[in-house]
Design an enzyme around this catalytic site. Structure first.
Site, PDB file in Angstrom:
ATOM      1  N   ASP A  39      52.368  37.676   0.652  1.00  0.00           N
ATOM      2  CA  ASP A  39      51.261  37.673   1.623  1.00  0.00           C
ATOM      3  C   ASP A  39      50.055  36.864   1.139  1.00  0.00           C
ATOM      4  O   ASP A  39      48.942  37.029   1.643  1.00  0.00           O
ATOM      5  CB  ASP A  39      50.847  39.115   1.968  1.00  0.00           C
ATOM      6  N   HIS A 243      55.177  10.486 -11.758  1.00  0.00           N
ATOM      7  CA  HIS A 243      54.592  11.633 -11.049  1.00  0.00           C
ATOM      8  C   HIS A 243      54.651  12.912 -11.877  1.00  0.00           C
ATOM      9  O   HIS A 243      54.879  13.997 -11.350  1.00  0.00           O
ATOM     10  CB  HIS A 243      55.276  11.826  -9.691  1.00  0.00           C
ATOM     11  N   ASP A 260      45.715  10.709 -14.685  1.00  0.00           N
ATOM     12  CA  ASP A 260      45.513  10.216 -13.320  1.00  0.00           C
ATOM     13  C   ASP A 260      44.960  11.393 -12.531  1.00  0.00           C
ATOM     14  O   ASP A 260      45.699  12.323 -12.191  1.00  0.00           O
ATOM     15  CB  ASP A 260      46.852   9.730 -12.745  1.00  0.00           C
ATOM     16  N   ASP A 271      40.536   8.432  -6.994  1.00  0.00           N
ATOM     17  CA  ASP A 271      41.874   8.330  -7.596  1.00  0.00           C
ATOM     18  C   ASP A 271      41.756   7.406  -8.804  1.00  0.00           C
ATOM     19  O   ASP A 271      41.732   6.189  -8.653  1.00  0.00           O
ATOM     20  CB  ASP A 271      42.835   7.763  -6.529  1.00  0.00           C
ATOM     21  N   HIS A 350      56.050   0.048  -9.814  1.00  0.00           N
ATOM     22  CA  HIS A 350      55.364   0.452  -8.579  1.00  0.00           C
ATOM     23  C   HIS A 350      54.431  -0.662  -8.119  1.00  0.00           C
ATOM     24  O   HIS A 350      54.294  -1.690  -8.787  1.00  0.00           O
ATOM     25  CB  HIS A 350      54.605   1.775  -8.766  1.00  0.00           C
ATOM     26  N   HIS A 354      46.979   1.196  -3.079  1.00  0.00           N
ATOM     27  CA  HIS A 354      47.153   1.769  -1.739  1.00  0.00           C
ATOM     28  C   HIS A 354      45.769   1.959  -1.140  1.00  0.00           C
ATOM     29  O   HIS A 354      44.763   1.969  -1.864  1.00  0.00           O
ATOM     30  CB  HIS A 354      47.904   3.109  -1.825  1.00  0.00           C
ATOM     31  N   HIS A 361      46.650   8.685  -0.537  1.00  0.00           N
ATOM     32  CA  HIS A 361      47.382   7.520  -0.015  1.00  0.00           C
ATOM     33  C   HIS A 361      46.974   7.439   1.445  1.00  0.00           C
ATOM     34  O   HIS A 361      47.597   8.049   2.316  1.00  0.00           O
ATOM     35  CB  HIS A 361      48.899   7.692  -0.176  1.00  0.00           C
ATOM     36  N   GLU A 384      45.817  -0.418  -9.537  1.00  0.00           N
ATOM     37  CA  GLU A 384      46.373   0.444 -10.575  1.00  0.00           C
ATOM     38  C   GLU A 384      47.641  -0.090 -11.231  1.00  0.00           C
ATOM     39  O   GLU A 384      48.696   0.521 -11.146  1.00  0.00           O
ATOM     40  CB  GLU A 384      46.639   1.836 -10.005  1.00  0.00           C
ATOM     41  N   TYR A 388      55.188   0.904 -18.409  1.00  0.00           N
ATOM     42  CA  TYR A 388      55.821   2.159 -18.826  1.00  0.00           C
ATOM     43  C   TYR A 388      57.110   1.821 -19.568  1.00  0.00           C
ATOM     44  O   TYR A 388      57.991   1.169 -18.997  1.00  0.00           O
ATOM     45  CB  TYR A 388      56.152   3.029 -17.604  1.00  0.00           C
ATOM     46  N   ARG A 406      48.517   3.228 -17.593  1.00  0.00           N
ATOM     47  CA  ARG A 406      48.064   2.820 -16.251  1.00  0.00           C
ATOM     48  C   ARG A 406      46.536   2.821 -16.282  1.00  0.00           C
ATOM     49  O   ARG A 406      45.923   3.681 -16.938  1.00  0.00           O
ATOM     50  CB  ARG A 406      48.592   3.772 -15.165  1.00  0.00           C
ATOM     51  N   GLU A 408      43.530   2.640 -13.403  1.00  0.00           N
ATOM     52  CA  GLU A 408      43.368   2.681 -11.943  1.00  0.00           C
ATOM     53  C   GLU A 408      41.905   2.850 -11.556  1.00  0.00           C
ATOM     54  O   GLU A 408      41.224   3.754 -12.041  1.00  0.00           O
ATOM     55  CB  GLU A 408      44.165   3.859 -11.365  1.00  0.00           C
TER      56      GLU A 408
HETATM   57  N1  GLY Z   1      47.365   9.517  -7.909  1.00  0.00           N
HETATM   58  C1  GLY Z   1      48.327   8.953  -7.063  1.00  0.00           C
HETATM   59  C2  GLY Z   1      48.301   7.496  -7.124  1.00  0.00           C
HETATM   60  O1  GLY Z   1      47.726   6.948  -8.041  1.00  0.00           O
HETATM   61  O2  GLY Z   1      48.755   6.832  -6.252  1.00  0.00           O
HETATM   62 MN    MN Z   2      46.221   7.789  -9.203  1.00  0.00          MN
HETATM   63 MN    MN Z   3      46.560   5.663  -6.740  1.00  0.00          MN
END
Ligand code: GLY
Ligand code: MN
Ligand code: MN
Length: 447
Positions: A39, A243, A260, A271, A350, A354, A361, A384, A388, A406, A408
């Site tokens: 609940d 992720h 991140d 982000d 990647h 975005h 996103h 970003e 890796y 990374r 970003e």
């Molecule tokens: N934190 C998600 C991305 O960097 O797209």
């Molecule tokens: Mn990110």
């Molecule tokens: Mn991002």
């Protein structure tokens, strides 16, 4: 406290209605409530489209926009006030609150929606709604339409056209106003302080979730109520998992730490990713790869200019990373062939960014008429790039493995270039190392 004003919410509704086809109606539901366990509910977060047009934070609400309606164009169905329920579950604005505090033209109890809404839809030729996202809501729409159909013999006529709301609404959301950019700038500043705090408190032996706690601390004490997405705190090999969100490993000496994480401020996301050495000093391989990612990131940010294409930053990143990996001996071959063949993909799998806004996103098309979108003032995007090298990637010598990097940032396109909204978080190697050295010295002095 920064907030989107009622005036701006009203302006958005007007902008959307001005673009709707003649004699149409738009219907948007609030977000559903999700059960966490038994609940206990997940903390409620309003649907971004619904919030963008209403500013209304409650569940069990439906916004209806009816351009040209004499008794008011913006109609909200929401929960009625109820002393007992409010005592248990919290304050409700009710219909008076919807009108007085959210500048709605008209408001009705949500419990009356099945009786009232078909009457508002009836006679409109076209209906806009977000088709196919929420099965319950799709069914409800059909129920309301069928109610009208059942009265056909009395002359009632249901809409003949059903249109996706996303195209119009998401294009509006793509262009941020100065009020939105202000919020995103503040979100970037808060998140930057969170990243600095995590760097300062990091030392071998700390758990990843303890660094996550430092970010959350900075977010909430600064007025952000939540992170914009699950924070990634990946040390060592975990930094190679794009992720990764378990955040439950102990940070080891000689590891890099990839964080991140970004706060959400009044429904606007930041982000940011920063990568730094657990012990405060980059080793030779970490430094070489970090410098390469940073070089590509700075070049990509320079590509964020009005008139450039969405893909320009990605293209320059691929060129620079490929060239650098070749120089380091991690790729072999002829540069232009390697770029064409996307040979850097095992290291960089990647894309470079975005759209960013109310959703991390964010909404908005990346291509228009089959071509990459042209960047225009008010668009906000992330840049970003990363490298890796998984621990089991045997194509390279062992000393390179287990390095995930990374970097970003959040960037808004301005009239004459761009502004980096997350510039408060250090990313130059000497800045990171000196910040961590100072924090370490302070720790040693007080321990
Ligand atoms: N934190 C998600 C991305 O960097 O797209
Ligand atoms: Mn990110
Ligand atoms: Mn991002």
């Amino acid at each position: 406290m920064l907030k989107i004003t009622n005036k701006e919410f009203a302006r958005r509704r007007q902008q959307l209605m001005a673009q709707m086809e003649e004699n149409s109606i738009a219907i948007l539901p609030s977000a559903p409530v999700h059960i966490r366990n038994r609940d206990v509910e997940h903390k409620f977060r309003q649907d971004s489209d619904f919030y963008y047009l209403s500013g209304f934070p409650e569940a069990e609400s439906v916004l209806v926009l009816i351009p040209g309606r004499e008794h008011g164009e913006a109609v909200l169905f929401c929960r009625e006030r109820d002393t007992t329920l409010e005592l248990w579950h919290g304050y409700r604005y009710g219909q008076d609150g919807a009108i007085d505090q959210f500048a709605m033209d008209d408001a009705f109890p949500i419990s009356d929606i099945d009786e009232i809404l078909p009457g508002l839809i009836e006679g409109r030729d076209r209906m806009y709604y977000a088709m196919g996202y929420n099965r319950d809501f799709d069914n409800q729409i059909m129920t309301w339409v069928n109610t009208i159909k059942s009265k056909a013999s009395q002359g009632a006529h249901p809409p003949g056209e059903f249109l996706a709301l996303d195209h119009l609404l998401h294009d509006l959301r793509l262009y941020k106003s100065s009020g939105e950019v202000k919020l995103m700038r503040e979100a970037g500043a808060i998140s930057s302080r969170g990243h600095i705090r995590a760097m300062e408190l990091c030392e071998p032996g700390v758990f990843e979730y303890q660094l996550e706690a430092e970010l959350n601390h900075e977010f909430q004490r600064s007025g952000s109520r939540r992170a914009a997405y699950p924070s990634i705190v990946g040390s060592g090999n975990n930094g190679c998992i794009l992720h990764y969100t378990e955040n439950d490993s102990v940070v080891r000496n000689n590891d890099l730490v990839l964080i991140d994480a970004g706060c959400e401020l009044d429904y606007y996301a930041s982000d940011i990713t920063r990568t730094f050495p657990a012990n405060g000093r980059f080793n030779k391989e970490q430094r070489a790869l970090y410098e390469l990612v940073l070089k590509s990131q700075l070049a990509a940010i320079e590509k964020v200019q009005p008139g450039n294409h969405w893909n320009d930053p990605h293209e320059v990143v691929v060129e620079i990373l490929t060239e650098g990996l070749l120089e380091l001996g991690l790729l072999e071959g002829e540069l232009s062939e390697l770029i064409t063949a996307e040979a850097c993909r095992p290291f960089y799998m990647h894309r470079t960014g975005h759209w960013l806004g109310m959703d991390v996103h964010d909404v908005g098309d990346y291509k228009v008429g089959g071509e990459w979108r042209v960047l225009e003032p008010g668009m906000v995007l992330t840049i970003e790039p990363g490298i890796y090298i998984a621990p089991d990637y045997e194509a390279v010598p062992k000393r390179w493995r287990g390095i995930g990097i990374r970097i970003e940032d959040d960037v808004v396109v301005t009239r004459d270039g761009h502004e980096v909204l997350s510039a408060g978080a250090p990313k130059q190697i000497d800045k990171i190392e000196s910040l961590m050295a100072t924090a370490k010295a302070r720790r040693e002095l007080t321990s």
